[in-house]
Write an enzyme that holds these catalytic residues in place. Structure first.
Site, PDB file in Angstrom:
ATOM      1  N   SER A   9      32.837  41.434  33.265  1.00 51.71           N
ATOM      2  CA  SER A   9      34.203  40.929  32.973  1.00 51.71           C
ATOM      3  C   SER A   9      33.902  40.159  31.442  1.00 51.71           C
ATOM      4  O   SER A   9      33.139  39.132  31.723  1.00 51.71           O
ATOM      5  CB  SER A   9      34.718  39.856  33.971  1.00 51.71           C
ATOM      6  OG  SER A   9      35.662  39.005  33.426  1.00 51.71           O
ATOM      7  N   HIS A  34      35.262  45.217  31.777  1.00 52.61           N
ATOM      8  CA  HIS A  34      36.288  44.544  32.619  1.00 52.61           C
ATOM      9  C   HIS A  34      37.002  43.715  31.693  1.00 52.61           C
ATOM     10  O   HIS A  34      36.542  42.417  30.994  1.00 52.61           O
ATOM     11  CB  HIS A  34      36.070  43.860  33.645  1.00 52.61           C
ATOM     12  CG  HIS A  34      36.997  43.578  34.802  1.00 52.61           C
ATOM     13  ND1 HIS A  34      37.496  44.403  35.534  1.00 52.61           N
ATOM     14  CD2 HIS A  34      37.639  42.265  34.953  1.00 52.61           C
ATOM     15  CE1 HIS A  34      38.593  43.551  36.427  1.00 52.61           C
ATOM     16  NE2 HIS A  34      38.469  42.471  35.886  1.00 52.61           N
ATOM     17  N   ASP A  36      40.048  41.091  31.487  1.00 51.38           N
ATOM     18  CA  ASP A  36      41.243  40.036  32.192  1.00 51.38           C
ATOM     19  C   ASP A  36      42.427  39.789  31.343  1.00 51.38           C
ATOM     20  O   ASP A  36      42.204  38.856  30.461  1.00 51.38           O
ATOM     21  CB  ASP A  36      40.318  39.074  32.690  1.00 51.38           C
ATOM     22  CG  ASP A  36      39.544  39.433  33.690  1.00 51.38           C
ATOM     23  OD1 ASP A  36      39.983  40.009  35.004  1.00 51.38           O
ATOM     24  OD2 ASP A  36      38.247  39.075  33.550  1.00 51.38           O
ATOM     25  N   MET A  38      45.693  37.826  31.407  1.00 52.67           N
ATOM     26  CA  MET A  38      46.539  36.687  32.016  1.00 52.67           C
ATOM     27  C   MET A  38      47.647  36.012  31.147  1.00 52.67           C
ATOM     28  O   MET A  38      47.463  36.025  29.897  1.00 52.67           O
ATOM     29  CB  MET A  38      45.657  35.486  32.267  1.00 52.67           C
ATOM     30  CG  MET A  38      44.446  36.013  33.047  1.00 52.67           C
ATOM     31  SD  MET A  38      43.378  34.479  33.821  1.00 52.67           S
ATOM     32  CE  MET A  38      41.747  35.339  34.187  1.00 52.67           C
ATOM     33  N   HIS A  67      42.318  44.697  33.754  1.00 55.44           N
ATOM     34  CA  HIS A  67      43.073  43.899  34.968  1.00 55.44           C
ATOM     35  C   HIS A  67      44.238  43.088  34.524  1.00 55.44           C
ATOM     36  O   HIS A  67      43.931  42.116  33.704  1.00 55.44           O
ATOM     37  CB  HIS A  67      41.886  43.391  35.687  1.00 55.44           C
ATOM     38  CG  HIS A  67      42.103  42.312  36.818  1.00 55.44           C
ATOM     39  ND1 HIS A  67      41.269  41.478  37.340  1.00 55.44           N
ATOM     40  CD2 HIS A  67      43.316  42.427  37.557  1.00 55.44           C
ATOM     41  CE1 HIS A  67      42.092  40.917  38.428  1.00 55.44           C
ATOM     42  NE2 HIS A  67      43.205  41.532  38.499  1.00 55.44           N
ATOM     43  N   MET A  69      46.740  40.482  35.092  1.00 56.44           N
ATOM     44  CA  MET A  69      47.213  39.469  36.020  1.00 56.44           C
ATOM     45  C   MET A  69      48.466  38.687  35.559  1.00 56.44           C
ATOM     46  O   MET A  69      48.615  37.770  34.701  1.00 56.44           O
ATOM     47  CB  MET A  69      46.071  38.330  36.273  1.00 56.44           C
ATOM     48  CG  MET A  69      44.902  38.873  37.093  1.00 56.44           C
ATOM     49  SD  MET A  69      43.374  38.040  36.677  1.00 56.44           S
ATOM     50  CE  MET A  69      42.738  38.952  35.582  1.00 56.44           C
ATOM     51  N   MET A 141      40.483  40.979  45.195  1.00 63.75           N
ATOM     52  CA  MET A 141      39.864  39.975  44.665  1.00 63.75           C
ATOM     53  C   MET A 141      39.306  38.989  45.786  1.00 63.75           C
ATOM     54  O   MET A 141      39.842  38.601  46.820  1.00 63.75           O
ATOM     55  CB  MET A 141      41.278  39.040  44.105  1.00 63.75           C
ATOM     56  CG  MET A 141      41.803  39.641  42.825  1.00 63.75           C
ATOM     57  SD  MET A 141      41.015  39.809  41.508  1.00 63.75           S
ATOM     58  CE  MET A 141      40.454  38.072  41.145  1.00 63.75           C
ATOM     59  N   GLY A 146      42.473  33.882  38.039  1.00 65.99           N
ATOM     60  CA  GLY A 146      42.961  32.963  37.031  1.00 65.99           C
ATOM     61  C   GLY A 146      41.375  32.444  36.230  1.00 65.99           C
ATOM     62  O   GLY A 146      41.964  32.226  35.056  1.00 65.99           O
ATOM     63  N   PHE A 147      40.546  32.476  36.935  1.00 68.61           N
ATOM     64  CA  PHE A 147      39.397  31.803  36.324  1.00 68.61           C
ATOM     65  C   PHE A 147      38.035  32.338  36.537  1.00 68.61           C
ATOM     66  O   PHE A 147      38.007  32.896  37.616  1.00 68.61           O
ATOM     67  CB  PHE A 147      39.323  30.385  36.416  1.00 68.61           C
ATOM     68  CG  PHE A 147      40.394  29.501  35.975  1.00 68.61           C
ATOM     69  CD1 PHE A 147      40.720  29.100  34.711  1.00 68.61           C
ATOM     70  CD2 PHE A 147      41.507  29.274  36.893  1.00 68.61           C
ATOM     71  CE1 PHE A 147      41.858  28.310  34.435  1.00 68.61           C
ATOM     72  CE2 PHE A 147      42.600  28.704  36.800  1.00 68.61           C
ATOM     73  CZ  PHE A 147      42.809  28.292  35.416  1.00 68.61           C
ATOM     74  N   GLY A 148      37.144  32.541  35.732  1.00 66.36           N
ATOM     75  CA  GLY A 148      35.515  32.898  36.014  1.00 66.36           C
ATOM     76  C   GLY A 148      35.036  31.869  36.749  1.00 66.36           C
ATOM     77  O   GLY A 148      35.426  30.710  36.649  1.00 66.36           O
ATOM     78  N   ASP A 176      36.089  42.000  42.732  1.00 71.64           N
ATOM     79  CA  ASP A 176      36.225  41.091  41.496  1.00 71.64           C
ATOM     80  C   ASP A 176      36.422  39.547  42.096  1.00 71.64           C
ATOM     81  O   ASP A 176      37.067  39.024  42.710  1.00 71.64           O
ATOM     82  CB  ASP A 176      37.370  41.496  40.604  1.00 71.64           C
ATOM     83  CG  ASP A 176      37.264  40.427  39.539  1.00 71.64           C
ATOM     84  OD1 ASP A 176      36.751  39.997  39.143  1.00 71.64           O
ATOM     85  OD2 ASP A 176      38.769  40.624  38.727  1.00 71.64           O
ATOM     86  N   GLY A 177      35.173  38.851  41.646  1.00 77.31           N
ATOM     87  CA  GLY A 177      35.401  37.179  42.017  1.00 77.31           C
ATOM     88  C   GLY A 177      33.942  36.747  42.823  1.00 77.31           C
ATOM     89  O   GLY A 177      33.881  37.211  43.651  1.00 77.31           O
ATOM     90  N   GLY A 178      33.231  35.876  41.897  1.00 82.00           N
ATOM     91  CA  GLY A 178      32.073  35.359  42.482  1.00 82.00           C
ATOM     92  C   GLY A 178      31.012  36.339  42.794  1.00 82.00           C
ATOM     93  O   GLY A 178      30.079  36.175  43.666  1.00 82.00           O
ATOM     94  N   GLY A 198      31.622  38.416  35.972  1.00 82.86           N
ATOM     95  CA  GLY A 198      31.688  37.761  34.570  1.00 82.86           C
ATOM     96  C   GLY A 198      30.380  36.937  34.407  1.00 82.86           C
ATOM     97  O   GLY A 198      29.407  37.190  33.891  1.00 82.86           O
ATOM     98  N   SER A 199      30.640  35.818  34.955  1.00 80.74           N
ATOM     99  CA  SER A 199      29.898  34.498  34.756  1.00 80.74           C
ATOM    100  C   SER A 199      28.204  35.052  35.039  1.00 80.74           C
ATOM    101  O   SER A 199      27.198  34.569  34.433  1.00 80.74           O
ATOM    102  CB  SER A 199      30.308  33.471  35.545  1.00 80.74           C
ATOM    103  OG  SER A 199      30.138  33.546  36.728  1.00 80.74           O
TER     104      SER A 199
HETATM  105  C1  DX5 Z   1      39.327  36.109  37.661  1.00 75.77           C
HETATM  106  C2  DX5 Z   1      39.006  37.454  36.826  1.00 75.77           C
HETATM  107  C3  DX5 Z   1      37.599  37.884  36.832  1.00 75.77           C
HETATM  108  C4  DX5 Z   1      36.659  37.121  36.492  1.00 75.77           C
HETATM  109  C5  DX5 Z   1      35.583  36.934  37.413  1.00 75.77           C
HETATM  110  O1  DX5 Z   1      40.531  36.157  37.670  1.00 75.77           O
HETATM  111  O2  DX5 Z   1      39.853  38.500  37.511  1.00 75.77           O
HETATM  112  O3  DX5 Z   1      37.341  39.261  36.416  1.00 75.77           O
HETATM  113  O4  DX5 Z   1      36.109  37.359  35.111  1.00 75.77           O
HETATM  114  O5  DX5 Z   1      34.565  35.950  37.060  1.00 75.77           O
HETATM  115  P1  DX5 Z   1      33.275  35.689  37.856  1.00 75.77           P
HETATM  116  O6  DX5 Z   1      32.527  37.098  37.998  1.00 75.77           O
HETATM  117  O7  DX5 Z   1      32.542  34.695  37.082  1.00 75.77           O
HETATM  118  O8  DX5 Z   1      33.630  35.188  39.261  1.00 75.77           O
HETATM  119 ZN    ZN Z   2      39.410  40.537  36.745  1.00 76.79          ZN
END
Ligand code: DX5
Ligand code: ZN
Length: 215
Positions: A9, A34, A36, A38, A67, A69, A141, A146-148, A176-178, A198-199
């Site tokens: 991401s 990926h 994102d 928003m 993706h 959102m 999810m 909303g946030f990484g 997706d997420g964490g 992502g992170s």
């Molecule tokens: C969050 C996004 C994710 C985000 C994941 O709303 O949809 O794609 O980038 O970030 P990480 O992998 O850091 O949780």
């Molecule tokens: Zn995403």
């Protein structure tokens, strides 16, 4: 190595050097990227829009896994398709009802783009059952969108086997997420075959090692 599609991401990438970052994850072994999107309404954050997808299309041949959102996803399907998205995933929670979701899937496919539906942590997996045979991808999810950089919600991962049991064999089950080297294993052992990260990837210097650690 299990056949798992890793979708880095770019939300956690260096936005001043997106093409460079995407080429770096490609060299590190990624086949997808990926994106994102928003809108500040569906989620409390604003990120990437249509012109960025269009520019990224020129910069890479990786699969653009977009993706959405956003509210009213149907209004933007044509633009994101023409910008070069290969996959468009919208949120079930952005739809009035199941027929709105079905119409949006049909619209995505009319542009020859693969269609995905995503569900937020509080949405029950049963709600997507009527859509599964129409979809190319389902996105579960494991954080509030909303946030990484948020922490993985273990409860949400339990939706994976529930959905897998009702899904056609070729449906891509994405999470997706964490996602990190530990949570990735939880998800793949429960039946996921695509992971967004992502992170975990972009906060490391060695993207290749980071991607390998997700398998
Ligand atoms: C969050 C996004 C994710 C985000 C994941 O709303 O949809 O794609 O980038 O970030 P990480 O992998 O850091 O949780
Ligand atoms: Zn995403």
């Amino acid at each position: 190595m299990k056949e798992v599609i890793i979708s880095p991401s770019i939300l956690s990438a260096d936005f001043a050097n997106l093409a460079k970052e995407i080429n770096a994850v490609k060299e590190a072994g990624a086949k997808w990227v990926h994106i994102d999107v928003m809108d500040g309404h569906f989620v409390p954050n604003i990120t990437i829009g249509i012109p960025v997808v269009k520019s990224l299309r020129k910069a890479t041949d990786l699969v653009l896994d977009t993706h959405l959102m956003i509210d009213n996803p149907e209004k933007y399907i044509e633009a994101f398709s023409k910008a070069g998205s290969d996959i468009l995933t919208f949120h079930l929670e952005a739809c009035r009802d199941i027929s709105h979701a079905e119409e949006t899937i049909t619209l995505i496919k009319s542009f020859n783009v693969k269609a995905g539906v995503s569900i937020k942590p509080k949405t029950l997996p049963e709600e997507v059952f009527p859509l599964l045979d129409k979809l190319d991808l389902i996105l579960i999810m494991t954080v509030e969108p909303g946030f990484g950089g948020q922490e993985f919600m273990h409860d949400c991962a339990m939706k994976i086997p529930v959905i897998k049991e009702h899904a056609p064999d070729n449906l891509i089950i994405q999470v997706d997420g964490g996602i990190n080297n530990l949570t990735s294993r939880i998800c793949t052992s429960l039946g996921a075959n695509s992971l967004v990260a992502g992170s975990y990837i972009f906060n490391q210097t060695d993207y290749k090692k980071a991607i390998q650690n997700l398998h």
